[in-house]
Motif scaffolding. Structure first.
Motif, mmCIF file in Angstrom:
data_model
loop_
_atom_site.group_PDB
_atom_site.id
_atom_site.type_symbol
_atom_site.label_atom_id
_atom_site.label_comp_id
_atom_site.label_asym_id
_atom_site.label_seq_id
_atom_site.Cartn_x
_atom_site.Cartn_y
_atom_site.Cartn_z
ATOM 1 N N ASP A 192 0.685 -1.379 -0.217
ATOM 2 C CA ASP A 192 0.105 0.232 0.003
ATOM 3 C C ASP A 192 0.804 1.295 -0.001
ATOM 4 O OD1 ASP A 192 -1.892 -1.511 0.593
ATOM 5 O OD2 ASP A 192 -1.896 -1.446 3.201
ATOM 6 N N SER A 193 2.146 1.551 1.362
ATOM 7 C CA SER A 193 2.373 2.691 1.246
ATOM 8 C C SER A 193 2.967 3.089 -0.117
ATOM 9 C CB SER A 193 3.103 2.810 2.764
ATOM 10 O OG SER A 193 4.308 0.953 2.587
ATOM 11 N N PRO A 194 3.545 2.047 -1.230
ATOM 12 C CA PRO A 194 4.060 2.652 -2.413
ATOM 13 C C PRO A 194 3.336 3.630 -3.445
ATOM 14 C CG PRO A 194 5.002 0.669 -1.519
ATOM 15 C CD PRO A 194 4.554 0.765 -1.199
ATOM 16 N N VAL A 195 2.328 2.565 -3.760
ATOM 17 C CA VAL A 195 0.388 3.206 -4.252
ATOM 18 C C VAL A 195 0.747 4.597 -3.808
ATOM 19 C CG1 VAL A 195 -0.809 2.917 -4.626
ATOM 20 C CG2 VAL A 195 0.409 0.805 -4.796
ATOM 21 N N GLU A 291 -2.800 3.918 4.717
ATOM 22 C CA GLU A 291 -4.120 3.337 4.910
ATOM 23 C C GLU A 291 -4.876 3.055 4.290
ATOM 24 O OE1 GLU A 291 -2.689 4.356 10.208
ATOM 25 O OE2 GLU A 291 -2.791 5.546 8.751
ATOM 26 N N SER A 292 -5.930 2.009 4.552
ATOM 27 C CA SER A 292 -7.309 2.536 3.503
ATOM 28 C C SER A 292 -8.625 1.340 5.307
ATOM 29 C CB SER A 292 -7.676 1.447 3.013
ATOM 30 O OG SER A 292 -8.293 0.527 2.675
ATOM 31 N N ILE A 293 -9.867 1.910 4.938
ATOM 32 C CA ILE A 293 -11.043 2.337 5.778
ATOM 33 C C ILE A 293 -11.275 0.776 6.402
ATOM 34 C CG2 ILE A 293 -13.192 2.592 6.680
ATOM 35 C CD1 ILE A 293 -12.624 5.201 5.777
ATOM 36 N N GLY A 294 -10.832 -0.521 7.130
ATOM 37 C CA GLY A 294 -11.261 -1.429 7.975
ATOM 38 C C GLY A 294 -10.249 -2.413 7.168
ATOM 39 N N LEU A 319 -5.470 6.404 0.370
ATOM 40 C CA LEU A 319 -5.602 4.989 -0.325
ATOM 41 C C LEU A 319 -7.394 4.577 0.421
ATOM 42 C CD1 LEU A 319 -2.362 3.083 -0.730
ATOM 43 C CD2 LEU A 319 -3.706 4.559 -2.103
ATOM 44 N N ILE A 320 -7.016 5.703 0.844
ATOM 45 C CA ILE A 320 -8.578 5.709 2.386
ATOM 46 C C ILE A 320 -9.689 5.070 1.765
ATOM 47 C CG2 ILE A 320 -9.942 7.517 1.632
ATOM 48 C CD1 ILE A 320 -8.959 6.337 5.303
ATOM 49 N N GLY A 321 -10.338 5.115 0.450
ATOM 50 C CA GLY A 321 -11.318 3.980 -0.013
ATOM 51 C C GLY A 321 -11.013 3.293 -1.048
ATOM 52 N N PHE A 322 -9.827 2.631 -1.156
ATOM 53 C CA PHE A 322 -9.613 1.773 -2.265
ATOM 54 C C PHE A 322 -9.516 0.409 -1.558
ATOM 55 C CE2 PHE A 322 -6.949 3.836 -6.132
ATOM 56 C CZ PHE A 322 -8.033 5.250 -5.191
ATOM 57 N N ASP A 323 -10.600 -0.376 -2.497
ATOM 58 C CA ASP A 323 -10.273 -1.978 -2.359
ATOM 59 C C ASP A 323 -9.099 -2.460 -1.919
ATOM 60 O OD1 ASP A 323 -13.135 -1.702 -1.487
ATOM 61 O OD2 ASP A 323 -13.320 -2.568 -3.336
ATOM 62 N N LYS A 324 -8.246 -3.833 -1.648
ATOM 63 C CA LYS A 324 -7.526 -4.549 -1.577
ATOM 64 C C LYS A 324 -6.930 -4.758 -2.988
ATOM 65 C CE LYS A 324 -2.970 -5.362 0.748
ATOM 66 N NZ LYS A 324 -2.799 -4.517 1.651
ATOM 67 N N GLN A 325 -8.128 -4.667 -3.419
ATOM 68 C CA GLN A 325 -7.748 -5.461 -5.169
ATOM 69 C C GLN A 325 -7.251 -3.814 -5.959
ATOM 70 O OE1 GLN A 325 -7.526 -8.519 -6.083
ATOM 71 N NE2 GLN A 325 -6.871 -7.922 -7.363
ATOM 72 N N ILE A 328 -3.933 -3.092 -5.360
ATOM 73 C CA ILE A 328 -2.853 -4.161 -6.054
ATOM 74 C C ILE A 328 -2.600 -3.761 -7.898
ATOM 75 C CG2 ILE A 328 -2.218 -6.636 -6.934
ATOM 76 C CD1 ILE A 328 -3.693 -7.437 -4.346
ATOM 77 N N GLU A 329 -3.867 -3.372 -7.960
ATOM 78 C CA GLU A 329 -3.616 -2.966 -9.909
ATOM 79 C C GLU A 329 -2.710 -2.023 -10.033
ATOM 80 O OE1 GLU A 329 -4.301 -1.166 -12.919
ATOM 81 O OE2 GLU A 329 -6.015 -0.524 -11.741
ATOM 82 N N ILE A 330 -2.702 -1.427 -9.370
ATOM 83 C CA ILE A 330 -1.478 0.195 -9.409
ATOM 84 C C ILE A 330 -1.045 0.114 -9.540
ATOM 85 C CG2 ILE A 330 -1.785 2.793 -8.637
ATOM 86 C CD1 ILE A 330 -4.463 2.851 -8.159
ATOM 87 N N SER A 331 -0.160 -1.270 -8.001
ATOM 88 C CA SER A 331 1.075 -1.443 -7.971
ATOM 89 C C SER A 331 1.465 -2.194 -8.766
ATOM 90 C CB SER A 331 1.336 -2.005 -6.729
ATOM 91 O OG SER A 331 0.864 -3.494 -5.887
ATOM 92 N N GLY A 332 0.776 -3.096 -9.693
ATOM 93 C CA GLY A 332 1.079 -3.686 -10.527
ATOM 94 C C GLY A 332 1.660 -2.684 -12.136
#
Ligand code: ATP
Ligand code: MG
Length: 393
Positions: A192-195, A291-294, A319-325, A328-332
């Motif tokens: 998450d943090s690099p994104v 961080e992203s909520i929850g 990234l607060i409102g982003f889903d993990k997926q 991951i897509e952005i980090s790819g």
């Protein structure tokens, strides 16, 4: 016909008035820095509201475009054929040859977009559109004009030279790094943090970073992974000054003295406190986290509120409102994913409770932190004094 020039398109709507120059100068500065990593000599210029990159020596066109695709502020990169302004007959010849070389399979629809910025040129834009269109149709009868939805938009711009282009490579968008101040990124080895760093830099914010490690519980390889991630995002953000903080003694103290289910939240509060100190010392206007909520116990609304409480600087969480997926897509896409998933330990995962609190209460956490009163100031001071600073380019 060789491409030696790239026309750089950038969003102009957001940058009216005198900000425009600040934006454009910053963009040119960032392009020059990005091109330092590419073999060859380049010139970056701005004329009549147009920005160009000229290759002054032999260079690899793909390398040039991939370097420019990391420069925030660029919306599109157009490889351009630049020819001397030597009258309309020469221009017509060049356009026909351009189409031949760029589109060997001629079965395409097209439309000509001519622009006469040099008013001394004898043919006006409307006449150029129809005459160039006619010349192309005559040379390649299998081509067709489509004025509404053409496959090929053939641009011809008559200036001090003539520019012909029809292709554009998408840029990253955003604003040039440095046009929006500086922030301190809390960079871990995770996904998450690099994104988060990438996203905040995309809005023009320069970033520095802080990494907390806990040797010998975390290894050199874990630290190297974070340096590698910083290097990967520095391709977009420019040089990152990475502050490496030894967090071991603080973590051990928390582990020894505080309730175990509160370890993570207390640890995060100390990370934020230290990061804020380094941020202030380095003229950063905010902190940035991934961080992203929850997502985990320390990122519930209650945990975020309790963590936030220790900072006076704003904390940005892109990234607060982003889903993990989605993350991951952005980090790819930005090239950090493969490094992020390497299985090295993080200091957060080593001193972790089986059942961390998910709804911490500020008063309870503050009470627990009182147990650290006799040692924590000194430990924080030592951590700051012993920081290692690495310039990641
Ligand atoms: P990430 O993928 O970014 O590691 P995460 O899902 O693992 O995130 P946490 O471990 O709860 O989440 O961390 C939340 C945020 O806190 C991270 O995104 C990062 O900004 C910061 N952080 C966590 N650990 C560290 C660390 N060791 N050094 C610096 N910052 C950290
Ligand atoms: Mg993490």
């Amino acid at each position: 016909m060789k491409y030696r020039t790239f026309l750089i398109k950038y969003a102009e709507i957001a940058i009216k008035g005198k900000n425009r120059y600040v934006f454009e100068d910053a963009l040119m500065h960032r392009m020059r820095l990005a091109l330092k990593h590419v073999d060859g000599d380049f010139s970056v210029t701005k004329t009549q509201g147009r920005m160009y990159v000229d290759c002054l020596s032999d260079c690899d066109r793909d390398e040039v475009t991939s370097a420019l695709r990391k420069v925030f502020g660029i919306n599109a990169i157009c490889p351009v054929v630049k020819i001397a302004n030597e009258g309309f007959d020469k221009l017509r010849e060049s356009v026909v040859r351009y189409v031949d070389e760029e589109y060997p399979d001629k079965r395409h629809t097209f439309k000509v977009f001519a622009k006469r910025a040099d008013k001394s040129f004898p043919v006006c834009s409307t006449d150029m559109n129809s005459e160039l269109g006619a010349a192309i149709l005559e040379a390649y009868p299998e081509m067709k004009v489509d004025v509404h939805n053409p496959e090929i938009e053939l641009h011809v711009e008559v200036r001090e030279s003539i520019y012909i282009y029809s292709k554009q490579i998408e840029g990253p968008g955003g604003m040039p790094v440095g046009t929006n101040g500086k922030a301190m990124l809390l960079l871990s080895g995770g996904i998450d943090s690099p994104v988060a760093g990438y996203m905040i830099a995309k809005r023009g914010v320069k970033i520095d970073a802080v990494y907390f490690h806990a040797p010998p519980y975390t290894s050199e390889r874990a630290k190297q992974k974070v340096i590698d991630l910083a290097r990967q995002i520095s391709g977009y953000t420019g040089t990152i000054c990475l502050h490496v903080i030894n967090f071991t003694d603080i973590q051990l103290a928390i582990y020894e003295k505080c309730p175990h289910e509160e370890l993570t939240i207390i640890m995060r509060r100390y990370m934020m406190r230290i990061a804020e100190k380094i941020a202030v010392q380095n003229d950063c206007l905010g902190l940035v986290t991934g961080e992203s909520i929850g997502q985990v116990a320390s990122q519930t609304m209650q945990s975020l509120a309790v963590t936030n409480e220790v900072c006076s600087l704003p904390v940005f969480r892109p990234l607060i409102g982003f889903d993990k997926q989605e993350i991951i897509e952005i980090s790819g896409r930005i090239g950090t994913f493969e490094t992020s998933i390497l299985p090295y330990e993080d200091c957060c995962t080593i001193f972790v409770a089986k059942h961390p609190v998910t709804k911490p209460k500020l008063s309870v956490i503050e009470k627990s932190e009182e147990r650290l009163a006799d040692c924590i100031d000194e430990l924080v001071a030592t951590a700051l004094e012993t920081e290692e600073v690495i310039n990641v380019i």
